[in-house]
Design a protein around this motif. Structure first.
Motif, PDB file in Angstrom:
ATOM      1  N   UNK A   1      51.943  33.114  54.753  1.00  0.00           N
ATOM      2  CA  UNK A   1      51.088  33.085  55.942  1.00  0.00           C
ATOM      3  C   UNK A   1      50.814  34.477  56.487  1.00  0.00           C
ATOM      4  N   UNK A   2      51.549  35.477  55.997  1.00  0.00           N
ATOM      5  CA  UNK A   2      51.323  36.868  56.404  1.00  0.00           C
ATOM      6  C   UNK A   2      50.493  37.654  55.392  1.00  0.00           C
ATOM      7  N   UNK A   3      50.084  36.997  54.300  1.00  0.00           N
ATOM      8  CA  UNK A   3      49.221  37.664  53.319  1.00  0.00           C
ATOM      9  C   UNK A   3      47.793  37.712  53.886  1.00  0.00           C
ATOM     10  N   UNK A   4      47.161  38.868  53.960  1.00  0.00           N
ATOM     11  CA  UNK A   4      45.814  38.975  54.528  1.00  0.00           C
ATOM     12  C   UNK A   4      44.795  38.126  53.765  1.00  0.00           C
ATOM     13  N   UNK A   5      43.959  37.396  54.495  1.00  0.00           N
ATOM     14  CA  UNK A   5      42.929  36.578  53.875  1.00  0.00           C
ATOM     15  C   UNK A   5      41.913  37.430  53.119  1.00  0.00           C
ATOM     16  N   UNK A   6      41.780  38.698  53.538  1.00  0.00           N
ATOM     17  CA  UNK A   6      40.807  39.583  52.889  1.00  0.00           C
ATOM     18  C   UNK A   6      41.114  39.767  51.409  1.00  0.00           C
ATOM     19  N   UNK A   7      42.387  39.700  51.031  1.00  0.00           N
ATOM     20  CA  UNK A   7      42.755  39.847  49.625  1.00  0.00           C
ATOM     21  C   UNK A   7      42.238  38.669  48.802  1.00  0.00           C
ATOM     22  N   UNK A   8      42.347  37.466  49.367  1.00  0.00           N
ATOM     23  CA  UNK A   8      41.836  36.283  48.671  1.00  0.00           C
ATOM     24  C   UNK A   8      40.310  36.292  48.613  1.00  0.00           C
ATOM     25  N   UNK A   9      39.685  36.764  49.692  1.00  0.00           N
ATOM     26  CA  UNK A   9      38.223  36.838  49.718  1.00  0.00           C
ATOM     27  C   UNK A   9      37.718  37.833  48.675  1.00  0.00           C
ATOM     28  N   UNK A  10      38.414  38.971  48.555  1.00  0.00           N
ATOM     29  CA  UNK A  10      38.019  39.970  47.556  1.00  0.00           C
ATOM     30  C   UNK A  10      38.201  39.423  46.144  1.00  0.00           C
ATOM     31  N   UNK A  11      39.300  38.716  45.925  1.00  0.00           N
ATOM     32  CA  UNK A  11      39.533  38.127  44.606  1.00  0.00           C
ATOM     33  C   UNK A  11      38.504  37.054  44.284  1.00  0.00           C
ATOM     34  N   UNK A  12      38.123  36.281  45.311  1.00  0.00           N
ATOM     35  CA  UNK A  12      37.106  35.248  45.117  1.00  0.00           C
ATOM     36  C   UNK A  12      35.752  35.850  44.765  1.00  0.00           C
ATOM     37  N   UNK A  13      35.397  36.957  45.415  1.00  0.00           N
ATOM     38  CA  UNK A  13      34.138  37.643  45.116  1.00  0.00           C
ATOM     39  C   UNK A  13      34.130  38.193  43.695  1.00  0.00           C
ATOM     40  N   UNK A  14      35.319  38.533  43.176  1.00  0.00           N
ATOM     41  CA  UNK A  14      35.424  39.030  41.802  1.00  0.00           C
ATOM     42  C   UNK A  14      35.439  37.906  40.772  1.00  0.00           C
ATOM     43  N   UNK A  15      35.326  36.659  41.266  1.00  0.00           N
ATOM     44  CA  UNK A  15      35.252  35.512  40.363  1.00  0.00           C
ATOM     45  C   UNK A  15      36.578  34.855  40.055  1.00  0.00           C
ATOM     46  N   UNK A  16      37.628  35.201  40.792  1.00  0.00           N
ATOM     47  CA  UNK A  16      38.948  34.608  40.550  1.00  0.00           C
ATOM     48  C   UNK A  16      39.046  33.239  41.215  1.00  0.00           C
ATOM     49  N   UNK A  17      39.479  32.249  40.440  1.00  0.00           N
ATOM     50  CA  UNK A  17      39.706  30.924  41.003  1.00  0.00           C
ATOM     51  C   UNK A  17      41.057  30.837  41.679  1.00  0.00           C
ATOM     52  N   UNK A  18      41.411  29.645  42.147  1.00  0.00           N
ATOM     53  CA  UNK A  18      42.683  29.466  42.864  1.00  0.00           C
ATOM     54  C   UNK A  18      43.880  29.805  41.976  1.00  0.00           C
ATOM     55  N   UNK A  19      43.811  29.384  40.714  1.00  0.00           N
ATOM     56  CA  UNK A  19      44.924  29.622  39.799  1.00  0.00           C
ATOM     57  C   UNK A  19      45.131  31.112  39.584  1.00  0.00           C
ATOM     58  N   UNK A  20      44.044  31.827  39.352  1.00  0.00           N
ATOM     59  CA  UNK A  20      44.141  33.265  39.118  1.00  0.00           C
ATOM     60  C   UNK A  20      44.533  34.005  40.388  1.00  0.00           C
ATOM     61  N   UNK A  21      44.049  33.529  41.553  1.00  0.00           N
ATOM     62  CA  UNK A  21      44.433  34.147  42.828  1.00  0.00           C
ATOM     63  C   UNK A  21      45.936  34.020  43.057  1.00  0.00           C
ATOM     64  N   UNK A  22      46.486  32.892  42.622  1.00  0.00           N
ATOM     65  CA  UNK A  22      47.922  32.658  42.808  1.00  0.00           C
ATOM     66  C   UNK A  22      48.754  33.726  42.090  1.00  0.00           C
ATOM     67  N   UNK A  23      48.366  34.048  40.849  1.00  0.00           N
ATOM     68  CA  UNK A  23      49.129  35.013  40.056  1.00  0.00           C
ATOM     69  C   UNK A  23      48.709  36.461  40.313  1.00  0.00           C
ATOM     70  N   UNK A  24      47.455  36.671  40.750  1.00  0.00           N
ATOM     71  CA  UNK A  24      46.971  38.039  40.948  1.00  0.00           C
ATOM     72  C   UNK A  24      47.143  38.533  42.377  1.00  0.00           C
TER      73      UNK A  24
END
Length: 283
Positions: A174-197
């Motif tokens: 809950x302390x991980x910034x949402x911006x990191x997930x948004x950036x990963x999503x823009x790079x085409x990373x799905x939920x599975x890849x976001x989990x590991x990356x």
């Protein structure tokens, strides 16, 4: 002014005295005991005899092997399950509090109580074997077979401690910034890849923390094997902590028991150091 500077220490004195009596003194006394042996009911200095005895003690090596088997198998399974559960809870919006409390409840259950319940469930005609029988599966000798007895311990420990670690991971997620997930999503990373990356790299300090705590707990393991399997069958689930208890309080060999205690301390320090170094290299 000088009188006032001593006032805080006066308030600390009771706590310091209690800490010295119940912590410092037993630690120092047990260290001295590790160099002594009982002869005719009296403790006499024996030098390094107790430590030499370790190298010819087959039961000690059996307990050591059992403890490390549980450590290597159970801790990764538990931590992986805790991370997965925390990730699932972190993504849901409704009933999050209910699920969090439900998964955490085993951690506040009495160690002895839950071990007894598991021993009843895992009996030859227990609830789990009855369920397996209804599915047409032959009854499993959970508590009478060396391999299955270890599996029973792993099952019980995983049930109890997964929720505890899940809460820690959930707080970190809950302390991980949402911006990191948004950036990963823009790079085409799905939920599975976001989990590991994203999630796993951000959780590395917390994973190290929980791994060290779990390692310390496993190396000191006593309650579960004592109440669930009694260390059997044929010492298949005997741990170092249980062997220490038997040596000191069943055979009253306090010198050798103190030696075992300090061996556990050294093992914890060495394994924790290895975990720190391994994490630094991976970072």
């Amino acid at each position: 002014m000088r009188t006032k500077s001593y006032i805080p220490y006066l308030f600390l004195t009771p706590a310091i005295v209690l800490f010295a009596i119940f912590m410092v003194y037993p630690i120092l006394y047990s260290f001295l005991l590790s160099f002594q042996t009982s002869q005719g009911g009296e403790m006499t200095f024996a030098g390094l005899d107790n430590y030499r005895r370790l190298f010819s003690d087959d039961i000690f090596f059996t307990a050591l092997k059992n403890t490390f088997v549980l450590l290597v198998v159970q801790v990764p399974i538990m931590l992986f399950g805790a991370i997965v559960l925390a990730s699932m809870l972190n993504s849901i919006k409704r009933w999050k509090g209910l699920f969090r409390v439900s998964f955490f409840m085993p951690a506040v259950t009495s160690l002895v109580a839950y071990s007894i319940i598991f021993s009843i469930m895992l009996m030859e005609d227990g609830l789990i074997n009855q369920f397996l029988g209804a599915l047409g599966i032959k009854a499993i000798p959970w508590l009478s077979d060396p391999i299955w007895a270890k599996a029973a311990l792993i099952l019980a420990m995983t049930w109890r401690w997964t929720g505890y670690n899940m809460v820690i991971f959930l707080a970190a997620m809950q302390n991980i910034p949402e911006s990191l997930y948004e950036a990963a999503s823009l790079d085409g990373a799905g939920r599975f890849k976001q989990f590991f990356a994203v999630t796993i790299p951000q959780l590395k300090p917390v994973i190290l923390f929980t791994a060290i705590l779990s390692t310390i707990g496993t190396l000191q393991l006593f309650d579960e094997p004592y109440t669930l399997t009694k260390g059997g069958p044929s010492d298949a689930t005997l741990t170092i902590g249980m062997y220490l208890y038997q040596t000191g309080f069943r055979y009253f060999d306090f010198g050798y028991a103190s030696t075992l205690a300090y061996v556990i301390v050294v093992l914890i320090a060495v394994v924790s150091f290895i975990q720190f170094k391994w994490t630094e290299e991976k970072a």
